[in-house]
Every structure is written in structure tokens, then in C-alpha cells.
Design an enzyme around this catalytic site. Structure first.
Site, PDB file in Angstrom:
ATOM      1  N   ASP A 141      79.821  21.712 -84.719  1.00 56.07           N
ATOM      2  CA  ASP A 141      79.836  20.264 -84.504  1.00 56.07           C
ATOM      3  C   ASP A 141      79.461  19.949 -83.058  1.00 56.07           C
ATOM      4  OD1 ASP A 141      80.923  17.513 -85.587  1.00 56.07           O
ATOM      5  OD2 ASP A 141      81.649  17.718 -83.520  1.00 56.07           O
ATOM      6  N   TYR A 146      77.402  15.176 -75.898  1.00 55.71           N
ATOM      7  CA  TYR A 146      78.035  16.386 -75.351  1.00 55.71           C
ATOM      8  C   TYR A 146      77.090  17.143 -74.406  1.00 55.71           C
ATOM      9  CZ  TYR A 146      81.229  15.685 -79.339  1.00 55.71           C
ATOM     10  OH  TYR A 146      82.086  15.159 -80.265  1.00 55.71           O
ATOM     11  N   LYS A 198      75.255  13.817 -83.623  1.00 59.48           N
ATOM     12  CA  LYS A 198      75.676  12.410 -83.754  1.00 59.48           C
ATOM     13  C   LYS A 198      74.778  11.456 -82.978  1.00 59.48           C
ATOM     14  CE  LYS A 198      80.318  14.355 -83.939  1.00 59.48           C
ATOM     15  NZ  LYS A 198      80.512  15.319 -82.862  1.00 59.48           N
ATOM     16  N   HIS A 245      78.229   8.005 -84.200  1.00 57.37           N
ATOM     17  CA  HIS A 245      79.354   8.536 -83.419  1.00 57.37           C
ATOM     18  C   HIS A 245      80.501   7.525 -83.277  1.00 57.37           C
ATOM     19  CE1 HIS A 245      80.118  11.767 -80.142  1.00 57.37           C
ATOM     20  NE2 HIS A 245      81.260  11.292 -80.580  1.00 57.37           N
TER      21      HIS A 245
HETATM   22  N1  LIG Z   1      83.559  12.155 -83.248  1.00 59.38           N
HETATM   23  C1  LIG Z   1      84.198  12.017 -82.108  1.00 59.38           C
HETATM   24  O1  LIG Z   1      84.270  10.928 -81.533  1.00 59.38           O
HETATM   25  C2  LIG Z   1      84.863  13.180 -81.514  1.00 59.38           C
HETATM   26  C3  LIG Z   1      84.600  14.435 -81.999  1.00 59.38           C
HETATM   27  N2  LIG Z   1      85.204  15.538 -81.458  1.00 59.38           N
HETATM   28  C4  LIG Z   1      84.860  16.861 -82.031  1.00 59.38           C
HETATM   29  O2  LIG Z   1      86.050  17.559 -82.361  1.00 59.38           O
HETATM   30  C5  LIG Z   1      86.107  18.778 -81.630  1.00 59.38           C
HETATM   31  C6  LIG Z   1      87.539  19.190 -81.347  1.00 59.38           C
HETATM   32  O3  LIG Z   1      88.248  18.245 -80.607  1.00 59.38           O
HETATM   33  P1  LIG Z   1      88.661  18.450 -79.070  1.00 59.38           P
HETATM   34  O4  LIG Z   1      89.053  17.126 -78.549  1.00 59.38           O
HETATM   35  O5  LIG Z   1      87.591  19.200 -78.398  1.00 59.38           O
HETATM   36  O6  LIG Z   1      89.987  19.286 -79.082  1.00 59.38           O
HETATM   37  P2  LIG Z   1      90.781  20.382 -79.928  1.00 59.38           P
HETATM   38  O7  LIG Z   1      91.905  19.675 -80.567  1.00 59.38           O
HETATM   39  O8  LIG Z   1      89.886  21.212 -80.751  1.00 59.38           O
HETATM   40  O9  LIG Z   1      91.400  21.233 -78.725  1.00 59.38           O
HETATM   41  C7  LIG Z   1      90.611  21.957 -77.854  1.00 59.38           C
HETATM   42  C8  LIG Z   1      91.541  22.567 -76.794  1.00 59.38           C
HETATM   43  O10 LIG Z   1      92.424  23.494 -77.413  1.00 59.38           O
HETATM   44  C9  LIG Z   1      92.266  24.777 -76.808  1.00 59.38           C
HETATM   45  N3  LIG Z   1      92.403  25.770 -77.897  1.00 59.38           N
HETATM   46  C10 LIG Z   1      91.506  26.097 -78.840  1.00 59.38           C
HETATM   47  N4  LIG Z   1      91.989  27.007 -79.691  1.00 59.38           N
HETATM   48  C11 LIG Z   1      93.236  27.300 -79.275  1.00 59.38           C
HETATM   49  C12 LIG Z   1      94.237  28.193 -79.726  1.00 59.38           C
HETATM   50  N5  LIG Z   1      94.042  28.963 -80.802  1.00 59.38           N
HETATM   51  N6  LIG Z   1      95.411  28.236 -79.046  1.00 59.38           N
HETATM   52  C13 LIG Z   1      95.621  27.453 -77.966  1.00 59.38           C
HETATM   53  N7  LIG Z   1      94.707  26.589 -77.485  1.00 59.38           N
HETATM   54  C14 LIG Z   1      93.517  26.506 -78.130  1.00 59.38           C
HETATM   55  C15 LIG Z   1      90.901  24.762 -76.178  1.00 59.38           C
HETATM   56  O11 LIG Z   1      90.858  25.623 -75.061  1.00 59.38           O
HETATM   57  P3  LIG Z   1      89.646  26.666 -74.736  1.00 59.38           P
HETATM   58  O12 LIG Z   1      88.350  26.011 -75.097  1.00 59.38           O
HETATM   59  O13 LIG Z   1      89.799  26.870 -73.272  1.00 59.38           O
HETATM   60  O14 LIG Z   1      89.924  27.904 -75.531  1.00 59.38           O
HETATM   61  C16 LIG Z   1      90.774  23.309 -75.741  1.00 59.38           C
HETATM   62  O15 LIG Z   1      91.432  23.101 -74.508  1.00 59.38           O
HETATM   63  C17 LIG Z   1      85.268  18.463 -80.391  1.00 59.38           C
HETATM   64  O16 LIG Z   1      84.943  19.611 -79.657  1.00 59.38           O
HETATM   65  C18 LIG Z   1      84.120  17.731 -81.012  1.00 59.38           C
HETATM   66  O17 LIG Z   1      83.238  18.622 -81.637  1.00 59.38           O
HETATM   67  C19 LIG Z   1      86.152  15.400 -80.476  1.00 59.38           C
HETATM   68  C20 LIG Z   1      86.447  14.165 -79.954  1.00 59.38           C
HETATM   69  C21 LIG Z   1      85.798  12.962 -80.412  1.00 59.38           C
HETATM   70  O1  LIG Z   2      83.129  12.981 -78.942  1.00 60.46           O
HETATM   71  C1  LIG Z   2      83.139  12.353 -77.910  1.00 60.46           C
HETATM   72  N1  LIG Z   2      83.002  12.840 -76.698  1.00 60.46           N
HETATM   73  C2  LIG Z   2      83.019  11.824 -75.796  1.00 60.46           C
HETATM   74  C3  LIG Z   2      82.909  11.852 -74.454  1.00 60.46           C
HETATM   75  C4  LIG Z   2      83.021  10.682 -73.772  1.00 60.46           C
HETATM   76  C5  LIG Z   2      83.235   9.507 -74.453  1.00 60.46           C
HETATM   77  C6  LIG Z   2      83.313   9.470 -75.795  1.00 60.46           C
HETATM   78  C7  LIG Z   2      83.200  10.655 -76.449  1.00 60.46           C
HETATM   79  C8  LIG Z   2      83.260  10.981 -77.791  1.00 60.46           C
HETATM   80  O2  LIG Z   2      83.350  10.225 -78.723  1.00 60.46           O
END
Ligand SMILES: NC(=O)C1=CN([C@@H]2O[C@H](COP(=O)(O)OP(=O)(O)OC[C@H]3O[C@@H](n4cnc5c(N)ncnc54)[C@H](OP(=O)(O)O)[C@@H]3O)[C@@H](O)[C@H]2O)C=CC1
Ligand SMILES: O=C1Nc2ccccc2C1=O
Length: 332
Positions: free
Chosen positions: A69, A74, A99, A130
Site C-alpha cells: 500500500d 508518500y 492513491k 485518498h
Molecule cells: N489512507 C490513508 O489516509 C492512510 C493510509 N495509511 C496506510 O496505512 C499504513 C499503516 O498505518 P501507519 O499509520 O503507518 O501505522 P501502523 O499502525 O502500521 O504502525 C506503524 C508503526 O508501528 C511500528 N511497528 C510495526 N510493526 C510492529 C511490531 N510488530 N511491533 C511493534 N511495532 C511495530 C512501526 O515501526 P517500524 O517501521 O520502525 O518497524 C511504525 O512505527 C500506512 O503505512 C499507509 O500505507 C496510513 C495513514 C493514512
Molecule cells: O496517508 C496519509 N499520509 C499523509 C501524510 C500527510 C497528510 C495526510 C496523509 C495521509 O492521508
């Protein structure tokens, strides 16, 4: 081969059992409303630097992930594409999501072409709107200026109030299938989904809705609405995002200790047990691998996790978008 065994088994929970010993089986898929299949677990790529993204995607694919994803915003689509190419895994075995960013709502085809070029791919499997928030385009042709602020108030986004997400969807639903196999939305509340589904111009029901979802924000009503309407829910920030309070939550720690699994495996498994696609992000090889392990959770454990929000309701990603986005209350 594991997959063929899975095909013969009756339901999701049967295969979840076997995932503790054979992570390969976690590449199990669910069918979208357009007939395409999406793997339950994806590697999330938000906040991963280009170099980390390349390494993480390569590690993930080599560990058995079939689903990645990413998003234009990003700024790591090139790294995702390069890692896919270098993995040697045939393109058709992978499911890649990107997205449409808010400044491109008026021209999704050009934005999609840009993403494909950066990814070095002929098609993506899923193209999501998005946010349901059209923003004005930057005046310069700076492609990477994602947040355009108002001149009269630089603390606010420069919303494109002459456009709306219904018009965006009218264009997105007609994008060529040769360039994006499925189309969907992200950050859509029930209120906004109803507006979209009831619009005369809407001919295609979004295949997915990617939203913030974890035990502090289980979104029970949104999940039910999407399941009733054939929209597959994807959980973002399933681990509680960076510096997660969730992975230190007392109930989560207690339950994971009881079951002998990590807190991360517990919350990822909770999502999949709800038939939600889940997108854990990590750039740490050991976590990337372990996040692919899914376990079957007993009903009472599912229920306990589903009720944590009653005492800890929390939306992690909230900002003032200038238009209603999170217009459904967190149910408590
Ligand atoms: N559509 C949207 O608007 C959005 C979409 N997303 C998507 O969702 C994905 C996931 O959400 P995100 O907000 O990144 O956060 P997550 O909830 O996936 O958490 C990520 C964090 O958890 C840590 N982590 C990962 N695995 C473990 C584990 N097994 N044990 C302990 N810590 C762990 C990572 O550290 P490290 O990397 O250092 O291992 C990082 O700091 C995004 O990367 C993106 O692809 C996210 C936000 C908005
Ligand atoms: O997935 C996201 N990553 C972002 C980073 C900055 C602001 C919004 C977003 C998202 O929605």
C-alpha cells in the site's frame, strides 16, 4: 501447496489457525465487489523514506507479502516499483495500491498516469481517492507540493470549493481498467458514503474504503455499513501508528500474554478476524515478517478487543480539512 489446501477449506477462520506455523497462508485473499481478489495483509508505506521503502518492500515480498500500500503523497512510489522489479516476483502475483492526492481530484487520469510512471508499472490493482477533499492545485507546476494553503490564512488548506468528491468519483469510476483493476475510496464516513452512493452520477460502488481502524477506533457502524453495501474495508494505522499507545494498552498486553503472541499480532489478527484488510507498516525486517502471522482469536477475546474503545476512544489522524470528513461521531 498451502494455497490449494486453503481453497478446499470452508472459511476464513480455518486457515487462520494454520498461519501461526505457516505464514505463507496469510496471503489469503478476499473477493472485491468487482470480482478481483485482494490479499488480507499489506505492507503499509507511509512515512517510510525512499531507501527504507525499497528495503522494506523487498523484504516483504521475499517474506511472502503479495500486497503493498503506497500513495502519491508518500513520495516513495519509485522505491516501491524498483523493489517489485528487483524481487523477481511476477507482477500478476502482486496487489499494488496507490492513491489519488487531493490536489488532483479534477484530473485523476493524469494523476494515475503519474503514479504508474513513478512505479514503473503498467497498472495498479487498486486506485483510491485518498481523501474526500478536493484541494486547489499549486500555481507552479510543482508536482510534489501536496498541501496548498490559503493566501489569506496560511493555517488553512486552500479547498477547491467548486469541486466535490462526487464529481471526482464520476471520473474515477470511468478510469481504464487496463490501468487500474479496481477503484475505491479512503477516509469516507458513512455520511459521505451515503452521499456518494445516492448520487445519480455514481454507477460503480467503490470496491474498498480505506480508513483509520484499530481497537481505539473500531468503527463498528462504518464496518457494518460497508459490509452491507459490498465495500471491502481496509484498516490503516492498525497498530496505532508511530509511537503507538495501543501496543502498550493494558488489555492488549494482557490478552497477548494470555495467548502467547505479540501485541502487534493480536491487533492485526483482530482486524483479519473481522474480515478487514489490514495494512501494518514497518521498515524493520523482523516486524515485517512477524506482521504476516495471523491467528484465530476466540470469540471472547474478539469481544474484549472490540470494547476497548469504550474506555479509550481515540482517532489518531485528525486534522481540519475545511470540509466535513469525520462527520460521524466515535461511538462510545
Ligand atoms: N489512507 C490513508 O489516509 C492512510 C493510509 N495509511 C496506510 O496505512 C499504513 C499503516 O498505518 P501507519 O499509520 O503507518 O501505522 P501502523 O499502525 O502500521 O504502525 C506503524 C508503526 O508501528 C511500528 N511497528 C510495526 N510493526 C510492529 C511490531 N510488530 N511491533 C511493534 N511495532 C511495530 C512501526 O515501526 P517500524 O517501521 O520502525 O518497524 C511504525 O512505527 C500506512 O503505512 C499507509 O500505507 C496510513 C495513514 C493514512
Ligand atoms: O496517508 C496519509 N499520509 C499523509 C501524510 C500527510 C497528510 C495526510 C496523509 C495521509 O492521508
Amino acid at each position: 501447496m498451502h494455497i490449494s489446501i486453503l481453497k478446499r477449506t470452508a472459511g476464513l477462520l480455518t486457515w487462520i489457525n494454520s498461519c501461526t506455523t505457516t505464514p505463507d497462508s496469510c496471503t489469503e485473499t478476499v473477493k472485491l465487489n468487482d470480482g478481483n481478489e485482494i490479499p488480507y495483509v499489506a505492507l503499509g508505506c507511509w512515512k517510510s523514506s525512499p531507501e527504507d521503502t525499497y528495503n522494506a518492500v523487498l523484504t516483504a515480498i521475499k517474506s511472502g507479502y503479495k500486497h503493498i500500500d503506497t500513495a502519491h503523497v508518500y513520495q516513495n512510489e519509485e522505491s516501491v516499483g524498483k523493489a517489485i522489479k528487483d524481487s523477481g516476483v511476477p507482477r500478476e502475483e502482486l496487489f499494488i495500491t496507490t492513491k489519488l492526492w487531493c490536489t488532483n481530484h479534477r484530473d485523476p487520469l493524469t494523476a494515475l498516469n503519474g503514479s504508474l510512471k513513478r512505479l514503473g508499472l503498467d497498472y495498479v490493482d487498486l486506485f483510491l481517492v485518498h481523501w474526500p477533499v478536493p484541494l486547489k492545485k499549486p500555481t507552479s507546476d510543482a508536482d510534489e507540493q501536496f498541501f496548498v494553503m490559503r493566501k489569506d490564512d496560511p493555517t488553512k488548506f486552500d479547498n477547491d470549493f467548486d469541486w466535490d468528491f462526487v464529481k471526482t468519483w464520476e471520473l474515477v469510476q470511468k478510469l481504464p481498467i487496463s490501468k487500474c483493476k479496481s477503484v475505491g475510496v479512503s477516509n469516507m464516513s458513512v455520511t459521505n458514503l451515503k452521499t456518494l452512493l445516492n448520487a445519480p452520477s455514481t454507477t460503480k460502488v467503490p470496491a474498498c474504503n480505506q480508513v483509520e481502524m484499530h481497537p481505539y477506533l473500531p468503527q463498528h457502524a462504518l464496518l457494518e455499513f460497508c459490509q452491507e453495501n459490498g465495500i471491502q474495508v481496509q484498516a490503516y494505522s492498525p497498530l496505532g501508528s508511530t509511537g503507538s499507545p495501543l501496543l502498550k494498552d493494558e488489555t492488549i498486553l494482557e490478552l497477548s500474554k494470555e495467548l502467547g503472541i505479540s501485541p502487534a499480532t493480536l491487533v492485526i489478527s483482530w482486524a483479519v478476524n473481522r474480515k478487514v484488510v489490514v495494512l501494518p507498516k514497518s521498515v524493520t525486517p523482523s516486524r515485517i515478517e512477524s506482521n504476516l502471522s495471523i491467528v484465530q482469536l476466540p470469540d471472547d477475546v474478539m469481544e474484549k478487543i472490540s470494547l476497548i474503545y469504550k474506555t479509550h476512544p481515540q482517532r489518531l489522524l485528525c486534522r481540519d480539512w475545511g470540509v466535513p470528513v469525520f462527520n460521524d461521531e466515535i461511538e462510545t
